[in-house]
Design a protein around this motif. Sequence first.
Motif, short mmCIF file in Angstrom:
data_model
loop_
_atom_site.label_atom_id
_atom_site.label_comp_id
_atom_site.label_asym_id
_atom_site.label_seq_id
_atom_site.Cartn_x
_atom_site.Cartn_y
_atom_site.Cartn_z
N THR A 64 -1.25 8.84 2.76
CA THR A 64 -1.21 7.37 2.72
C THR A 64 -1.84 6.85 4.01
O THR A 64 -2.07 7.61 4.95
CB THR A 64 0.25 6.83 2.67
OG1 THR A 64 0.85 7.05 3.96
CG2 THR A 64 1.09 7.49 1.59
N ILE A 84 3.11 4.52 -0.36
CA ILE A 84 4.22 4.96 -1.21
C ILE A 84 4.88 3.75 -1.90
O ILE A 84 5.24 3.82 -3.08
CB ILE A 84 5.25 5.75 -0.37
CG1 ILE A 84 4.63 7.08 0.09
CG2 ILE A 84 6.54 5.98 -1.15
CD1 ILE A 84 5.47 7.84 1.12
N ASN A 127 -0.92 7.98 7.54
CA ASN A 127 -1.43 9.28 8.00
C ASN A 127 -2.96 9.30 8.13
O ASN A 127 -3.55 10.38 8.14
CB ASN A 127 -0.98 10.40 7.04
CG ASN A 127 0.47 10.75 7.25
OD1 ASN A 127 0.94 10.78 8.38
ND2 ASN A 127 1.18 11.02 6.17
N ILE A 164 2.51 13.01 3.13
CA ILE A 164 1.95 12.33 1.96
C ILE A 164 0.67 11.60 2.38
O ILE A 164 0.65 10.96 3.45
CB ILE A 164 2.97 11.30 1.39
CG1 ILE A 164 4.36 11.93 1.19
CG2 ILE A 164 2.45 10.69 0.09
CD1 ILE A 164 4.45 13.07 0.19
N GLY A 212 7.60 14.62 2.54
CA GLY A 212 6.96 15.42 3.60
C GLY A 212 5.67 14.74 4.00
O GLY A 212 5.66 13.53 4.27
N MET A 242 13.79 5.00 1.56
CA MET A 242 12.70 5.92 1.87
C MET A 242 12.95 6.51 3.25
O MET A 242 12.68 5.89 4.27
CB MET A 242 11.35 5.20 1.82
CG MET A 242 10.19 6.15 1.64
SD MET A 242 10.34 7.20 0.17
CE MET A 242 10.18 5.98 -1.14
N SER A 243 13.51 7.69 3.24
CA SER A 243 13.76 8.38 4.51
C SER A 243 12.54 9.24 4.81
O SER A 243 11.39 8.80 4.62
CB SER A 243 15.04 9.21 4.39
OG SER A 243 15.32 9.85 5.59
N GLN A 248 0.85 -1.20 0.00
CA GLN A 248 0.00 0.00 0.00
C GLN A 248 0.88 1.25 0.00
O GLN A 248 2.10 1.18 0.07
CB GLN A 248 -0.89 0.01 1.25
CG GLN A 248 -0.10 0.12 2.54
CD GLN A 248 -0.98 0.21 3.78
OE1 GLN A 248 -2.05 -0.36 3.82
NE2 GLN A 248 -0.53 0.94 4.79
N TYR A 302 11.46 7.40 15.61
CA TYR A 302 11.30 7.57 14.17
C TYR A 302 12.38 8.53 13.63
O TYR A 302 13.05 8.24 12.63
CB TYR A 302 9.89 8.12 13.88
CG TYR A 302 9.55 8.24 12.42
CD1 TYR A 302 9.22 7.11 11.67
CD2 TYR A 302 9.52 9.49 11.78
CE1 TYR A 302 8.89 7.22 10.32
CE2 TYR A 302 9.18 9.60 10.44
CZ TYR A 302 8.87 8.46 9.71
OH TYR A 302 8.54 8.58 8.38
N ASN A 334 11.62 0.76 1.21
CA ASN A 334 10.50 1.66 1.51
C ASN A 334 9.82 1.36 2.85
O ASN A 334 9.32 2.26 3.50
CB ASN A 334 9.48 1.57 0.37
CG ASN A 334 8.15 2.18 0.77
OD1 ASN A 334 8.00 3.41 0.79
ND2 ASN A 334 7.18 1.35 1.14
N LYS A 369 15.39 7.72 10.94
CA LYS A 369 15.57 8.40 9.65
C LYS A 369 16.87 9.21 9.64
O LYS A 369 17.53 9.32 8.61
CB LYS A 369 14.36 9.29 9.35
CG LYS A 369 13.02 8.53 9.25
CD LYS A 369 12.99 7.49 8.14
CE LYS A 369 11.60 6.88 7.95
NZ LYS A 369 11.53 5.88 6.90
N ASP A 408 9.16 -10.19 6.89
CA ASP A 408 9.22 -9.09 7.85
C ASP A 408 10.64 -8.53 7.82
O ASP A 408 11.58 -9.18 8.31
CB ASP A 408 8.86 -9.64 9.24
CG ASP A 408 9.00 -8.59 10.33
OD1 ASP A 408 9.51 -7.48 10.05
OD2 ASP A 408 8.60 -8.88 11.47
N VAL A 409 10.79 -7.34 7.26
CA VAL A 409 12.14 -6.82 7.04
C VAL A 409 12.81 -6.32 8.33
O VAL A 409 13.98 -5.93 8.31
CB VAL A 409 12.15 -5.68 5.99
CG1 VAL A 409 11.64 -6.15 4.65
CG2 VAL A 409 11.38 -4.46 6.48
#
Length: 255
Positions: free
Chosen positions: A191, A17, A194, A189, A187, A141-142, A15, A156, A90, A160, A63-64
């Motif tokens: 998805t 990004i 959010n 986004i 910034g 994906m930072s 899902q 978080y 990502n 990052k 599961d990364v």
Amino acid sequence: MRFENKVALVTGSSQGIGAACAIRLAADGADVILNGRKLDERGEALIKQITDMGRKAHFIAADVSKAPNVVQLVNDAIAVYGQLDILVNNAGVEKNNDFWNVTEEEYDFVMDTNLKGVFFGIQAFVKYCMNEKREGVIVNMSSVHEEIVFPHFAAYCASKGGLKMLTRNLATELAHLDIRVNNVAPGAIATPINQKLLNNKEQLNSVLENIPMKKMGTPEDVAALVAFLCSDDAKYITGSTHFVDGGLTYHYEEQ
Ligand code: NAI
């Protein structure tokens, strides 16, 4: 078709990004390995969407946040179509908590997904590139929060911020292998990450107030930048962070 005969792995691509990146890379010609913790109807729909576009798509559940799992994921991804050219790290998670209440479990959840998984995923990809004498492209994906603060999201921001230096360091260490590494820093986004914000009009308005362009970005806005960085148009770009944030990061409020 700038990614014709290329294979891309996008982590956390059921899902948001990640899904948009997978679709965009496929639209530009890549065959895609999708990933999420498990295959569900979103992953299945994405496979169909990409195969309908005439590209190949395969989903690998992993599961990364666990180093052995992400290493296995990369190796399995290489095995699917016999090659891997592009790695988009990502998958990412966040936890909202006051700093003084953050538990070790919450810290590990965020750091292991956002930083440790990326570290060992890249390591597996680099070993493959070295063994096979292949070039490679990596996009992490930072977030704007590798640069600007986000109170109540300390882990978080630490994850990052760690990605920022990981990318700088690896770009330098891997350049002679023809492996490029860059960060994309979105910034706000729209998805599922959010969703709470999107459902809260008052909070949303105050976030938009802070963005010079006065709107949230779309997953496709981010995917377009990822595709550029993965392409040969960006062949001299490595070790830097590229913001896609409507002006958020360095904005100045006139008093
Ligand atoms: P999302 O929550 O919509 O999607 C994240 C995906 O990653 C989900 O499919 C989830 O299942 C997967 N995932 C999470 N942990 C995983 C794990 N351990 N193993 C495998 N898959 C896992 O999030 P979104 O918004 O698409 O975010 C993607 C990336 O973009 C994250 O790294 C996030 O930090 C970053 N980002 C997002 C922003 C935004 O406003 N949406 C802003 C800045 C950065």
